[in-house]
Write a protein that holds these residues in place. Structure first.
Motif, PDB file in Angstrom:
ATOM      1  N   LYS A   1       9.985  67.492  17.360  1.00  0.00           N
ATOM      2  CA  LYS A   1       8.623  67.948  17.641  1.00  0.00           C
ATOM      3  C   LYS A   1       8.227  67.426  19.025  1.00  0.00           C
ATOM      4  CE  LYS A   1       3.873  67.415  15.902  1.00  0.00           C
ATOM      5  NZ  LYS A   1       3.053  66.737  14.847  1.00  0.00           N
ATOM      6  N   GLU A   2       7.704  68.313  19.861  1.00  0.00           N
ATOM      7  CA  GLU A   2       7.325  67.923  21.220  1.00  0.00           C
ATOM      8  C   GLU A   2       6.260  68.879  21.757  1.00  0.00           C
ATOM      9  OE1 GLU A   2       7.214  66.217  23.811  1.00  0.00           O
ATOM     10  OE2 GLU A   2       8.680  64.606  23.707  1.00  0.00           O
ATOM     11  N   HIS A   3       5.761  68.593  22.965  1.00  0.00           N
ATOM     12  CA  HIS A   3       4.894  69.528  23.672  1.00  0.00           C
ATOM     13  C   HIS A   3       5.593  70.872  23.801  1.00  0.00           C
ATOM     14  CE1 HIS A   3       1.680  66.918  24.868  1.00  0.00           C
ATOM     15  NE2 HIS A   3       2.468  66.075  25.513  1.00  0.00           N
ATOM     16  N   GLY A   4       4.807  71.925  23.789  1.00  0.00           N
ATOM     17  CA  GLY A   4       5.397  73.243  23.962  1.00  0.00           C
ATOM     18  C   GLY A   4       6.093  73.420  25.295  1.00  0.00           C
ATOM     19  N   ASP A   5       5.616  72.733  26.339  1.00  0.00           N
ATOM     20  CA  ASP A   5       6.217  72.870  27.671  1.00  0.00           C
ATOM     21  C   ASP A   5       7.120  71.694  28.026  1.00  0.00           C
ATOM     22  OD1 ASP A   5       4.295  70.938  27.920  1.00  0.00           O
ATOM     23  OD2 ASP A   5       3.264  71.826  29.648  1.00  0.00           O
ATOM     24  N   SER A   6       7.496  70.911  27.028  1.00  0.00           N
ATOM     25  CA  SER A   6       8.338  69.744  27.289  1.00  0.00           C
ATOM     26  C   SER A   6       9.750  70.159  27.671  1.00  0.00           C
ATOM     27  CB  SER A   6       8.390  68.858  26.036  1.00  0.00           C
ATOM     28  OG  SER A   6       9.354  67.825  26.185  1.00  0.00           O
ATOM     29  N   GLY A   7      10.348  69.401  28.580  1.00  0.00           N
ATOM     30  CA  GLY A   7      11.739  69.631  28.945  1.00  0.00           C
ATOM     31  C   GLY A   7      12.723  68.930  28.031  1.00  0.00           C
ATOM     32  N   GLU A   8      12.199  68.201  27.030  1.00  0.00           N
ATOM     33  CA  GLU A   8      13.079  67.461  26.119  1.00  0.00           C
ATOM     34  C   GLU A   8      13.965  68.388  25.298  1.00  0.00           C
ATOM     35  OE1 GLU A   8      12.981  63.516  25.658  1.00  0.00           O
ATOM     36  OE2 GLU A   8      12.961  64.548  27.600  1.00  0.00           O
ATOM     37  N   PHE A   9      13.478  69.566  24.959  1.00  0.00           N
ATOM     38  CA  PHE A   9      14.286  70.496  24.165  1.00  0.00           C
ATOM     39  C   PHE A   9      15.555  70.891  24.912  1.00  0.00           C
ATOM     40  CE2 PHE A   9       9.842  71.303  22.854  1.00  0.00           C
ATOM     41  CZ  PHE A   9       9.947  70.955  21.518  1.00  0.00           C
ATOM     42  N   GLU A  10      15.376  71.272  26.167  1.00  0.00           N
ATOM     43  CA  GLU A  10      16.536  71.660  26.969  1.00  0.00           C
ATOM     44  C   GLU A  10      17.447  70.467  27.230  1.00  0.00           C
ATOM     45  OE1 GLU A  10      13.403  72.444  27.582  1.00  0.00           O
ATOM     46  OE2 GLU A  10      13.432  74.624  27.292  1.00  0.00           O
ATOM     47  N   ARG A  11      16.855  69.322  27.531  1.00  0.00           N
ATOM     48  CA  ARG A  11      17.664  68.129  27.828  1.00  0.00           C
ATOM     49  C   ARG A  11      18.554  67.739  26.666  1.00  0.00           C
ATOM     50  NH1 ARG A  11      17.474  62.534  27.187  1.00  0.00           N
ATOM     51  NH2 ARG A  11      15.483  62.558  26.062  1.00  0.00           N
ATOM     52  N   LEU A  12      18.025  67.906  25.445  1.00  0.00           N
ATOM     53  CA  LEU A  12      18.735  67.422  24.266  1.00  0.00           C
ATOM     54  C   LEU A  12      19.423  68.528  23.472  1.00  0.00           C
ATOM     55  CD1 LEU A  12      15.978  64.908  23.145  1.00  0.00           C
ATOM     56  CD2 LEU A  12      18.198  64.316  24.128  1.00  0.00           C
ATOM     57  N   GLY A  13      19.311  69.772  23.934  1.00  0.00           N
ATOM     58  CA  GLY A  13      20.061  70.858  23.304  1.00  0.00           C
ATOM     59  C   GLY A  13      19.402  71.500  22.105  1.00  0.00           C
ATOM     60  N   PHE A  14      18.074  71.431  22.003  1.00  0.00           N
ATOM     61  CA  PHE A  14      17.374  72.037  20.879  1.00  0.00           C
ATOM     62  C   PHE A  14      16.933  73.465  21.217  1.00  0.00           C
ATOM     63  CE2 PHE A  14      16.988  67.611  19.820  1.00  0.00           C
ATOM     64  CZ  PHE A  14      16.936  67.569  18.428  1.00  0.00           C
ATOM     65  N   GLU A  15      16.991  74.330  20.217  1.00  0.00           N
ATOM     66  CA  GLU A  15      16.413  75.668  20.341  1.00  0.00           C
ATOM     67  C   GLU A  15      14.920  75.540  20.078  1.00  0.00           C
ATOM     68  OE1 GLU A  15      16.198  79.906  17.914  1.00  0.00           O
ATOM     69  OE2 GLU A  15      17.832  78.491  17.495  1.00  0.00           O
ATOM     70  N   LYS A  16      14.111  75.865  21.073  1.00  0.00           N
ATOM     71  CA  LYS A  16      12.667  75.660  20.965  1.00  0.00           C
ATOM     72  C   LYS A  16      12.001  76.797  20.210  1.00  0.00           C
ATOM     73  CE  LYS A  16      10.372  75.742  24.828  1.00  0.00           C
ATOM     74  NZ  LYS A  16       9.807  75.318  26.111  1.00  0.00           N
ATOM     75  N   ARG A  17      11.099  76.372  19.291  1.00  0.00           N
ATOM     76  CA  ARG A  17      10.321  77.351  18.536  1.00  0.00           C
ATOM     77  C   ARG A  17       8.858  76.955  18.653  1.00  0.00           C
ATOM     78  NH1 ARG A  17      14.171  78.095  13.148  1.00  0.00           N
ATOM     79  NH2 ARG A  17      16.132  78.257  14.323  1.00  0.00           N
ATOM     80  N   HIS A  18       8.051  77.804  19.243  1.00  0.00           N
ATOM     81  CA  HIS A  18       6.674  77.457  19.579  1.00  0.00           C
ATOM     82  C   HIS A  18       5.750  77.551  18.368  1.00  0.00           C
ATOM     83  CE1 HIS A  18       6.795  76.931  23.931  1.00  0.00           C
ATOM     84  NE2 HIS A  18       7.723  77.866  23.936  1.00  0.00           N
ATOM     85  N   ARG A  19       4.727  76.725  18.395  1.00  0.00           N
ATOM     86  CA  ARG A  19       3.599  76.823  17.466  1.00  0.00           C
ATOM     87  C   ARG A  19       2.401  76.239  18.182  1.00  0.00           C
ATOM     88  NH1 ARG A  19       1.428  73.335  13.379  1.00  0.00           N
ATOM     89  NH2 ARG A  19       0.142  74.543  11.947  1.00  0.00           N
ATOM     90  N   ASN A  20       1.553  77.098  18.746  1.00  0.00           N
ATOM     91  CA  ASN A  20       0.415  76.668  19.543  1.00  0.00           C
ATOM     92  C   ASN A  20       0.883  75.776  20.698  1.00  0.00           C
ATOM     93  OD1 ASN A  20      -1.307  78.106  17.821  1.00  0.00           O
ATOM     94  ND2 ASN A  20      -1.452  76.369  16.427  1.00  0.00           N
ATOM     95  N   LYS A  21       0.203  74.643  20.943  1.00  0.00           N
ATOM     96  CA  LYS A  21       0.581  73.762  22.053  1.00  0.00           C
ATOM     97  C   LYS A  21       1.743  72.847  21.686  1.00  0.00           C
ATOM     98  CE  LYS A  21      -4.012  73.621  24.171  1.00  0.00           C
ATOM     99  NZ  LYS A  21      -5.141  72.743  24.607  1.00  0.00           N
ATOM    100  N   ILE A  22       2.045  72.790  20.405  1.00  0.00           N
ATOM    101  CA  ILE A  22       3.147  71.948  19.932  1.00  0.00           C
ATOM    102  C   ILE A  22       4.306  72.848  19.541  1.00  0.00           C
ATOM    103  CG2 ILE A  22       3.874  70.366  18.104  1.00  0.00           C
ATOM    104  CD1 ILE A  22       1.017  69.327  18.040  1.00  0.00           C
ATOM    105  N   ALA A  23       5.508  72.412  19.861  1.00  0.00           N
ATOM    106  CA  ALA A  23       6.691  73.193  19.517  1.00  0.00           C
ATOM    107  C   ALA A  23       7.661  72.347  18.719  1.00  0.00           C
ATOM    108  CB  ALA A  23       7.368  73.712  20.780  1.00  0.00           C
ATOM    109  N   TYR A  24       8.466  73.021  17.938  1.00  0.00           N
ATOM    110  CA  TYR A  24       9.560  72.372  17.218  1.00  0.00           C
ATOM    111  C   TYR A  24      10.873  72.905  17.781  1.00  0.00           C
ATOM    112  CZ  TYR A  24       6.057  71.021  13.752  1.00  0.00           C
ATOM    113  OH  TYR A  24       4.962  70.481  13.130  1.00  0.00           O
ATOM    114  N   GLY A  25      11.818  72.011  17.961  1.00  0.00           N
ATOM    115  CA  GLY A  25      13.162  72.401  18.357  1.00  0.00           C
ATOM    116  C   GLY A  25      14.110  72.143  17.216  1.00  0.00           C
ATOM    117  N   VAL A  26      15.082  73.030  17.051  1.00  0.00           N
ATOM    118  CA  VAL A  26      16.001  72.946  15.917  1.00  0.00           C
ATOM    119  C   VAL A  26      17.446  73.020  16.415  1.00  0.00           C
ATOM    120  CG1 VAL A  26      16.721  74.030  13.753  1.00  0.00           C
ATOM    121  CG2 VAL A  26      14.315  74.061  14.412  1.00  0.00           C
ATOM    122  N   ILE A  27      18.283  72.193  15.807  1.00  0.00           N
ATOM    123  CA  ILE A  27      19.732  72.314  15.957  1.00  0.00           C
ATOM    124  C   ILE A  27      20.327  72.386  14.564  1.00  0.00           C
ATOM    125  CG2 ILE A  27      21.869  71.370  16.899  1.00  0.00           C
ATOM    126  CD1 ILE A  27      20.262  69.754  18.874  1.00  0.00           C
TER     127      ILE A  27
END
Length: 256
Positions: free
Chosen positions: A227-253
């Motif tokens: 779980k991170e900010h919707g515009d966070s670069g952590e998803f890409e850095r760590l290899g998560f597929e980002k799925r948005h929900r308002n200003k907060i997003a969830y990334g899944v592997i």
């Protein structure tokens, strides 16, 4: 850190405060009729922990206290009781009987939702590396009462561990949990919140490491979620597929 009680405590409350002080290596001080501000000045310590029937309340420099409350988790669980699907439960495919590791418990909100979702046949392990925060939340999960016994049972079922998540994950066997979840402290808050300000002072603010994700993928059977900010670069850095929900997003592997 000073540990004290409410004014005019019962013997049981005094014993409880003394036990918490011993656990946290704090200094137990009888409250008497002193205000918290006076205690802090008298003992030259701005950090106080008040133990009473409501659990534990943590103060630093007499600011707003940190204490356990299910907050929005309770709202989410009440919706689940009505048959509504929680977005996090749906995203993870969480089912009754599943095993979940919440690697960054914080105040326990998502652990509560997961615990209700997995039910009595499932298991939620909530990890918190900061000892004071761990103790405040552990005691809150043990004693807080809602108006619904099934929700109270969900709180009681959560297994709290005071350990950093990387150390814990390394101890676990391959494919030994269904879901591994990360909700690290946001580096930049979405908005100012007086309720969350005390948490920021206590929580571990370190960025999630690639090694932690690697270990999570080894342990998880179903998925690893961030779980991170919707515009966070952590998803890409760590290899998560980002799925948005308002200003907060969830990334899944999904583990291979």
């Amino acid at each position: 850190m000073i540990v004290t009680t409410a004014q005019k405590p019962t013997p049981e409350q005094t014993a409880y405060a003394q036990a918490i002080a011993a656990e946290l290596e704090g200094r137990f001080v009888p409250r008497k009729q002193d205000s918290l501000q006076l205690l802090g000045r008298k003992y030259e310590d701005p950090v106080l922990l008040v133990a009473d029937d409501r659990g534990l309340r943590y103060y630093e420099d007499s600011k707003e206290p940190l204490y356990f409350h299910p907050s929005m988790a309770y709202v989410r669980v009440k919706r689940m009781r009505k048959g509504e699907r929680d977005p996090l439960i749906a995203l993870t495919g969480c089912l009754p009987g599943d095993s979940v590791i919440d690697c960054t418990a914080g105040l326990g909100s998502d652990s509560i939702v997961f615990s209700y979702g997995v039910g009595a046949s499932g298991k939620v392990t909530a990890l918190e590396s900061e000892r004071v925060l761990y103790t405040v939340v552990r005691e809150g999960l043990r004693s807080y009462r809602t108006g619904h016994e099934d929700v109270n049972d969900a709180l009681r079922r959560i297994g709290m561990r005071c350990i950093d998540h990387l150390s814990y994950l390394k101890q676990q066997a391959d494919k030994s949990a269904d879901i591994v979840y990360f909700d690290p402290m946001f580096r930049h808050p979405l908005h100012d919140s007086s309720a969350l300000a005390p948490l920021r002072g206590l929580a571990n603010g370190a960025a999630l490491s690639e090694e932690s994700v690697k270990q999570a993928l080894r342990v998880a059977r179903k998925c690893v979620v961030l779980k991170e900010h919707g515009d966070s670069g952590e998803f890409e850095r760590l290899g998560f597929e980002k799925r948005h929900r308002n200003k907060i997003a969830y990334g899944v592997i999904i583990p291979s």
